[in-house]
Every structure is written in C-alpha cells, then in structure tokens.
Design a protein around this motif. Structure first.
Motif, short mmCIF file in Angstrom:
data_model
loop_
_atom_site.label_atom_id
_atom_site.label_comp_id
_atom_site.label_asym_id
_atom_site.label_seq_id
_atom_site.Cartn_x
_atom_site.Cartn_y
_atom_site.Cartn_z
N ALA A 192 -28.13 -56.51 -21.07
CA ALA A 192 -28.54 -56.14 -19.92
C ALA A 192 -28.54 -54.58 -19.73
N HIS A 193 -28.96 -53.92 -20.91
CA HIS A 193 -28.66 -52.46 -20.91
C HIS A 193 -29.84 -51.68 -21.05
N PHE A 194 -30.89 -52.35 -21.58
CA PHE A 194 -32.32 -51.52 -22.11
C PHE A 194 -33.16 -51.71 -21.10
N ASP A 195 -34.18 -50.71 -21.29
CA ASP A 195 -35.59 -50.52 -20.52
C ASP A 195 -36.54 -51.40 -21.30
N LEU B 267 -35.00 -60.13 -24.13
CA LEU B 267 -34.76 -60.07 -22.95
C LEU B 267 -33.46 -60.19 -22.48
N ALA B 268 -32.65 -60.76 -23.07
CA ALA B 268 -31.15 -60.80 -22.93
C ALA B 268 -30.67 -59.34 -22.84
N LEU C 186 -32.31 -56.49 -21.86
CA LEU C 186 -32.77 -55.84 -21.03
C LEU C 186 -32.31 -56.00 -19.43
N ALA C 187 -32.03 -54.62 -18.80
CA ALA C 187 -31.45 -54.29 -17.71
C ALA C 187 -32.15 -55.27 -16.65
N PRO C 188 -31.38 -55.87 -15.49
CA PRO C 188 -32.22 -56.67 -14.77
C PRO C 188 -33.05 -55.94 -13.82
N GLY C 189 -34.10 -56.64 -13.30
CA GLY C 189 -34.93 -56.20 -12.16
C GLY C 189 -36.34 -55.85 -12.93
N GLY C 190 -37.31 -55.27 -12.07
CA GLY C 190 -38.61 -55.04 -12.46
C GLY C 190 -38.85 -53.74 -13.31
N GLY C 191 -40.12 -53.85 -14.00
CA GLY C 191 -40.45 -52.79 -14.86
C GLY C 191 -39.82 -52.51 -16.10
N ARG C 192 -39.16 -53.43 -16.53
CA ARG C 192 -38.55 -53.35 -18.03
C ARG C 192 -39.70 -54.10 -18.98
N PRO D 293 -31.68 -60.97 -16.73
CA PRO D 293 -31.53 -61.15 -18.22
C PRO D 293 -30.85 -62.71 -18.71
N PRO D 294 -31.67 -63.36 -19.36
CA PRO D 294 -31.07 -64.67 -19.99
C PRO D 294 -29.64 -64.59 -20.52
N ALA D 295 -29.26 -65.62 -20.67
CA ALA D 295 -28.01 -65.45 -21.86
C ALA D 295 -28.24 -65.32 -23.14
N ASP D 296 -27.54 -64.63 -23.98
CA ASP D 296 -27.62 -64.37 -25.36
C ASP D 296 -27.18 -65.70 -25.72
N TYR D 297 -27.67 -66.18 -27.18
CA TYR D 297 -27.15 -67.33 -27.61
C TYR D 297 -27.33 -67.33 -29.30
#
Lengths: 518, 518
Positions: free
Chosen positions: B224-227, B248-249, B251-257, B339-343
């Motif tokens: 949940a860190h990247f743009d 996707l997991a 990426l930071a939450p929210g729009g525009g990533r 961001p979804p869970a990593d697995y």
C-alpha cells in the motif's frame, strides 16, 4: 495544512486536484500561465468538476485569472502558493511527449492522402453541428487517424462497416478510400443524411444512408450482418450502452468482429468508464483490444457558453484551438460471441445529459445551482416493488425439470439464444447469462433474471440436463421450461413444481407433479 | 467448399485463419512471401495455433515453404489457392501504417536522450536472459517508449514506482532520468539483482533492489505504498493475475494510482485477455485507461527452438529481427480503490507454461504430440471428470432451503464473502458470482460452481431468503447451506434435498426432509 484543508473543501479527491494541476503545469508557459480550454481538455476530470476545482483554487489564492474581465485571454496562472500545492501533491511539470507525427494515435494516414484531400472540402460544406443531437465534428486529421487505426486492425479493407451516427463524416472518408465492401450509415439528422447521400451520389461512392433514430430498433436487415461498427455515443451511462450494444447487435456472430467508439474523460468520469467496461465484458463475449490516447480532436468549443451568462472569465473567450478530445476504444468479439437483441431505449432514459455533461456544467455555472449525481441507469435497477405484494401466494414458483436422452445436448451451441428466447417468451427479463463449458465435456448455464433465476447443467455424455427455473411476479416458469425442452429435445422428462416463500412457515409443500408439456 | 472444409479441419475458427492470412499478406513481398517470424509476431493468434494453421495450410496446398530444408530462409508463401482462400475470407493485403516515428506507441522519448544514451551500453552488459524465469529483454527503444508513455500519464515524475520483475532494466532507465521520487525493484534472479545494484551504486542512482520470489508474499513495508507499478507477467491465467494483483496490493489506496503490464497475443489468446480483463474489473476498483499497440519488441527469438528437433523448416532459421511483441496495458485506480491482500501463490499452480506458451508449442512440434487446451485455472474450474462416475447415485444433490425471519437479510453487505467462504468450506470451487441488488429493495446472488450452482433471492422486507445449492462430485451442498444459515441467521428454516440426475427414469424421488442443521 492549508493544502489538506483544500482537498477536503473541494469535495474532489486529491487525485482530481492533482490531475488539474498536472494539466495546468503541462500547458503552462514560463510564467505558469496555461490556456483554460487546453487544461479542460487534458485534465482527465469531468468538466463540471474541473470548473469547480479551478474556482476553488482561485478562491484560495492558489490560482489567478490574469484577465479577470474575460475580454481577451483564457489564461489561468498558478500563484506561488499554487506551485507549493503542486509540489505537495507531487505533481511535476512535464513536457509534452505525444508523438507529433501521429498525434499519439500510433498510425499514419499518408497512404490515404487522395481520400484525405477529397475529404477536406467536404468537411467545410457539411451542415453545421447541431447540439440537439449531441453533435460536434472531428477534425479531418482525427477522422483519418481513426480510419488508419481501423485499417491497421484489418477492420476496413473488404469489410462490412456500420456507422451508428456520423457527425464526423467518417463514412465518406471510408468510402473515398474505396476499400470497404459495404458501408451503412444510420443517422438521425435529416440534414446530415441528405448531405452524405448527395456526396455519395455525386462521387459515386459505395455507401447507404438510413435516416433513423437509433433510440428505436434498427431495421431488421441490419441485424447480425456487419464486421465492424463505429459510434461516437453520448456519454451518459445509458447513452453509451445503448449505442454500443446496438452496434454489437448488428455484428455478425463469431470471433474477429470489431466495434469502435470514442469516449472522453471530459464528460465521463473514470467511474463511468469502469461501469461501461464492466458491463460490456460481463454481458458480451468480447475483449478490449485497444484504448487509444485521446487523439481525436473535435471542432467543438465556439458554440459553448453562448447565451449563457457565466461568471468564469477564462472561458468567456472562445477556444483558439480544438481542445475537446476523446479516446478511441476497440472491442473485438470472441468466438463465443452472439449478437445481443436490439431494443428500443426506454423513453424515460435521458441519453444525452447528466451531471457530467458539458451543457449541464455550463448551466450549473450560470445558475449557481448544485448538480445532482449521475443517475443510476434503469437497467441496473428493477421494478421489484410488486414482490412484497405476492407474499401471500408464495413469492416465487420453482420448477425442477430433468431431461433424459436429449437429442440436442451435445454442445452449448445455440443455448444462449434458446435461453434468451425462452426468457423473453415468458415475458421475463434476462439480466445476466453465464454459459460455461467444462473440460473434457459438460456445460452449465446460469441466468440471473429480474424475476429470479434459471440454471441448467448438462452431461452430454449421458444425454442428461438438469434444469431449474425460479420466477416471481407474472413470469411463468413453465413456459421457460417448455421452450428449453424444445431446444434439448429430451425423450424422457420429469418435473416438479415447488412454491417458494409461502408466507410464514409450513412453506414447503408436497411437490406437485406437472403434466408433461406438449 | 475446400475453404469451408479447411476451417472445419483446422479446428480453428475462420477468424483465426483470417488473422494468419492477414499477417502473411501484411508482411508479404510482391511474390507473396513473408517471414514466418514476423507473421507469428503479427497474427494475433497464440503461437501453437499459428503453427498448427500454417502446417494445415501447407498440407492443403495453400501455403508453401520455399526453403523446405530450413537452411537459409524463414519464408512462407501463399499459393494461388491460398490467395483464393484469403479473398473468400475477405482478407485484403494491407500496407503497414504504424507510425514510424513512435513505432505505434504514440509517444516520443527524445526528451530522455541523455538517459537513453547511458542506457544502451548497460543493456549490452546485462546478464543473458534466463528462460527459467520466463525472461526476454525488451529492446532499448521499447523500454524508453514505455517510459515515455508512463511519463506522459504523470506516473513517473516525483512518483513512487515499483517494478515487479525487471528483465528489461526499466528501473535503470527510470532512475537515469532522475525523475521518480522512489524506485523499488523486486526481482527473483540474483544475477540481475546484482547487476542492477552495481550499476545503481556506480552511477549513484536512486534505486532499491530486493531479491525475492514474487510467488511468495512481498515484504510488508512495500504494501500500500506505491503510486505506480510495472510488471511483465508470465502469460498463464494464474501468472498474470498473480503479478498484477501483487502490484495492486502494493499501490497506495485511493484514486489515480497506475499499474502497467505488458501482454501479448502470441502466448495468450483473446479468451485469456477476456478472463484477465473481467477478473481485474470485477475484483478491483480500477479502470482500463490505455491498451497500446503492441509496440514493445523483445530481443527474444534466438534462444527458441535450440536443442529442439522440429520439423518446421521456416522456423529453423533464427529470426533476423525482433518479432516477439507485447501490448502495454495501463489501469488506473478509482477513488474507491483499496489495495487487495498480498498472497502466496498456490505451489501447484503452473505460472509459466500452458498450452499457449512458446516453449510448449515447440515441445509439441518436436514430439508430435497433440497439446491439451490451456488449463483453466483452479479457481475457474474443476475436475469434472468424475461426474460421469457418479451417475449411478444421481449426478447431483440439490438442497432447497427456505430461511424465514432472518436477522441479517437487510442488505447484501458481506454476502459475497459469506458465499465465498461457504463454498470454500465445502471444498467446492466458485467460478463466477453475481450479486445483484434490486430497486427499491431485495437482492439476488447466483454463483456458478465447478460443481454446479448456488442461487439465492432475498426479500429483506419480509426477512425471507430462498436458497438453492446444487452440487455434484464430493462437494457437500448441506455444508454450504449451513454456512449461509450462519450468515443470514433465520429464526425459522425448512429444507428439502432432491437427488438430481439419477440414472434413467424415475429419477425424481420423494424429497427427503433434512434435519435442521445445528
């Protein structure tokens, strides 16, 4: 602090503010001034939201309108504080790296220069765009860039092409190349029809024009006939789906057919794009193969805001260059594709305007009235209000059928059609149909109906099909079962009917064995 | 006649044959000869199918291999009869109209020429591509075209960028521009990690390398860190989803990533594209904003077929120019994105090879063994082979449940999760789940299982839910019903169980009333 407060204030996400700042910086000169029209064309934010953000940035002293009378320039300029916000949101100034040769389209139209040079004067003679029909014509270069892309994909030469609406005269451009096998234009505007027809006659072009309101069912001889369709739909949720699904209904079944449509991020939010993409993938056997840069430029702009008394100085000056632009989508059908049914649009659906529309944005600006959110389209809803009323008699009727020794259970060919027809014959509404083949054999179909569901599982190796039809309301499940019996042609059948949801307890009665349908 | 027979014979749809013929005609010289490698790169048909179609065209006398020893040229040539087939399928010879300036990418990388010139020698020094890791490096121009596209979208300057795998050294190209705020590379190959790290050290680049097998969970501090993320996934269904969903997991939450990934039509059919597109749209709040021309060219090719004893003359000669190419996809997150869970990947999932893979196609060609269809991934499918065996006991078991006075039937919140868990608890496999809310109230869910289906219809205003679970194989429908009973918490329930598909007639027994589950 100020910055975060700003994000909260605008109601827009910080991503939308970042988009607007990015567009300003991309189109800004050294003094950080940018043309407001170009910002609107490149911000990837619906127009109404853009205006809202620009105004709020100005109120907060982050943005200036250098010509506050709106008499001579449409510039907006970031203040020092505005620059600081851009830095905080990590929006950097970028150079324009769009390919100058192809305007970002990826294709050159040089091989069509004869057609292009014949086309230019035609564009000048066309009847002026008519906002009643949500018109606005593409520039000639944009028309030919679309044409080149379609050509490169194999969707032009020797193909049967349908244009669903043709403000842009793409039909004439196509016909002038002499490449397509067949071109049909369905267009609502009689002036445009007349113009296209006259040019086609004069230049002896292979082209047929049908004046028709595409909100109504199209002529039956067009159905399931074309290799390619192109449409520039209106950008309400219903509008796009209506035009694109009508296009799909006119494609021949099977793989390799193509559909093209232009859509913007100026009158459609990413949320709308998401709804459209999901809807199309869920309901039709197709794949998105191409989503282009927004290379299509429209000669829109001068008409905007006329007669509207707005207090937004940068946009009192008409745009100096085309600014309104759209992305070109291409979908391709899979082998499993079956053209959907054509339909009349719901006359209560507003196809042309919603809160994201340009005209609406102007009207809001003029009136100062807040806009309502985009309406959720009818077909995602449903009139299930009567449901409760039926609680007395049982809410639903469930027919369980077993078909043995079927003559036609070998494959799922034609099944989707059979289900669609069966559902229609019972006056029920198919919301979603999923037919799945299993390895090494067998297939299932489940359909969500507005009136409940239908499921079937086939074991072709055993000639056996298990069918369930569950309906509520007026729809008759037996009718659906009978229709599907005609499809599978079982030699042996059994049925039971179970009322579901009888009020209170004691609901599960003895099954009633039905007479075998004739 | 011949022609229609041919379509039937190949087993390919006529659309695939048309695609192959189109690629031949597009790359053919005046003698109708085309380089087989370029045909493979442009046919938009999986490689194995392409080889199959080329061979069958040849057997039918529609295509010749001018150099039948395979010693000097990789040409294939249409015969007169082959030309006739092309005409019948309405495949016309087209000129290449791809923009020569940008190779169809739509963007120029001229502003990055300093970085480009530093990059070229690095590419020459990189450790050779390793097929164990499904590697194959992009050409330098392709790397910079990707970079330009990402830059134009605002996904480079001042952004935090994750590369999930980096055969292509895109991380170095990005770092050499000096534009990103942060670059992290997660790469499995220790040689590549070492190389990238060494270059970064020598050139003092802002870049962090983590040697890690992305099939396992990524380090928690990346979550949940990247743009922006970029990945060039393997092209099995599981492989792509694993890499993209891990991206996707992170990426930071929210729009525009933004997420970027390259995929081909060489090792992935349109059906796979459809599965991927649907899966991503259904499971994540994102939108496809860009699907490029396949402008990314790989320096693959020389490695192919080496050590494999194939009888396919045109491809015994190594390709003279890059031919393997991929489209670059861009997804952008919506405001609603979480961001979804990593697995960890399922160790039994084959991530790198399926029947559409290049290596597999070669192996088939070498062995003469027919290939099996692409394995449909675990989560989409199931071993339904046991089905027939169960015919003796009835093929399926159908539990009908009525839940009254439910404490938790007000809304569909949490329902999808509950269904997923219930299905999993019964060791059944969920293929497709459709939850639909009705207006003004009520909702339905239908799930296609590998073992048949589940349907439910809820009348919240009455506290009533109608549930059907139909399974075959080992999965226990009662278990699913019990789990969903826990979700809805009905105060009153009724059940019947109906065996379905008992061999022959007399199949519909008296319903068996089940004990109420505890």
């Amino acid at each position: 602090m100020e910055m975060t407060a700003l994000s909260r204030l605008t109601g827009a996400g910080s991503d939308d503010i970042a988009r607007v700042l990015r567009a300003i910086l991309e189109y800004a000169d050294e003094t950080l001034s940018a043309d407001a029209w170009q910002v609107a064309g490149h911000a990837n934010v619906p127009f109404a939201d853009l205006l809202d953000i620009l105004q709020k940035l100005r109120e907060r002293g982050l943005l200036e309108f250098p010509d506050s009378s709106g008499a001579s320039t449409s510039e907006v300029r970031l203040t020092k504080q505005g620059e600081a916000l851009a830095r905080e949101l990590r929006v950097a100034r970028t150079e324009n790296v769009t390919c100058q040769t192809c305007a970002g389209s990826g294709f050159e139209f040089e091989p069509f220069h004869d057609a292009y040079h014949q086309f230019i004067p035609l564009l000048a003679q066309r009847p002026p765009a008519e906002s009643t029909y949500d018109q606005g014509a593409l520039t000639a270069d944009s028309v030919f860039r679309r044409l080149a892309l379609m050509y490169a994909k194999g969707d032009v030469a020797d193909q049967r092409i349908l244009l669903l609406g043709d403000d842009d005269l793409l039909s004439l451009a196509l016909a002038l190349t002499g490449l397509p096998r067949e071109i049909v234009v369905v267009e609502i505007d009689p002036r445009l029809c007349e113009f296209i027809e006259r040019v086609a006659r004069e230049k002896n072009l292979n082209l047929r024009v049908i004046q028709h309101d595409a909100r109504e069912k199209l002529p039956a001889d067009l159905r399931a006939h074309f290799d390619t369709f192109v449409t520039d739909p209106s950008e309400t949720i219903q509008g796009l789906l209506l035009f694109v699904e009508k296009g799909l209904a006119m494609l021949a079944p099977g793989g390799g057919r193509a559909g093209y449509f232009g859509i913007t991020l100026i009158e459609a939010s990413m949320l709308k794009w998401n709804v459209w993409e999901r809807h199309l993938l869920q309901n039709h056997a197709l794949v998105f193969t191409h989503i282009s840069e927004p290379f299509s430029l429209y000669a829109k702009g001068n008409e905007l805001g006329s007669g509207v008394n707005i207090n937004f100085p940068p946009m009192l000056v008409p745009p100096r260059a085309p600014w309104y632009r759209s992305s070109f989508f291409r979908v391709e059908t899979l082998k499993e594709f079956v053209p959907p049914a054509d339909y009349d649009s719901n006359p209560h659906d507003e196809l042309y305007q919603d809160a994201e529309s340009l005209d609406e944005a102007w009207a809001v600006l003029a009136s100062g009235q807040a806009q309502s959110p985009i309406p959720v389209p009818e077909e995602f809803l449903n009139a299930s209000a009567q449901r409760a009323a039926q609680a007395q008699n049982g809410l639903g009727r469930h027919v369980i059928a077993e078909f043995w020794n079927c003559e036609n259970a070998q494959s799922e060919n034609g099944l989707a059609d059979a289900i669609e027809q069966a559902v229609r014959s019972a006056r029920a509404t198919l919301l979603d149909l999923n037919v799945r083949r299993f390895y090494p054999q067998g297939y299932s179909a489940i359909a969500l109906l507005a009136e409940s569901h239908l499921s079937l599982h086939a074991w072709p190796e055993l000639g056996y099909v298990a069918l369930d039809v569950f309906t509520c309301g007026d729809a008759d499940p037996q009718k659906i079962v009978q229709q599907l019996e005609k499809h599978f042609r079982p030699r042996n059948t059994e049925y039971i009917k179970i009322p579901r949801g009888r009020v209170r307890m004691g609901l599960l009665p003895e099954p009633i064995t039905l007479p075998v349908p004739v």
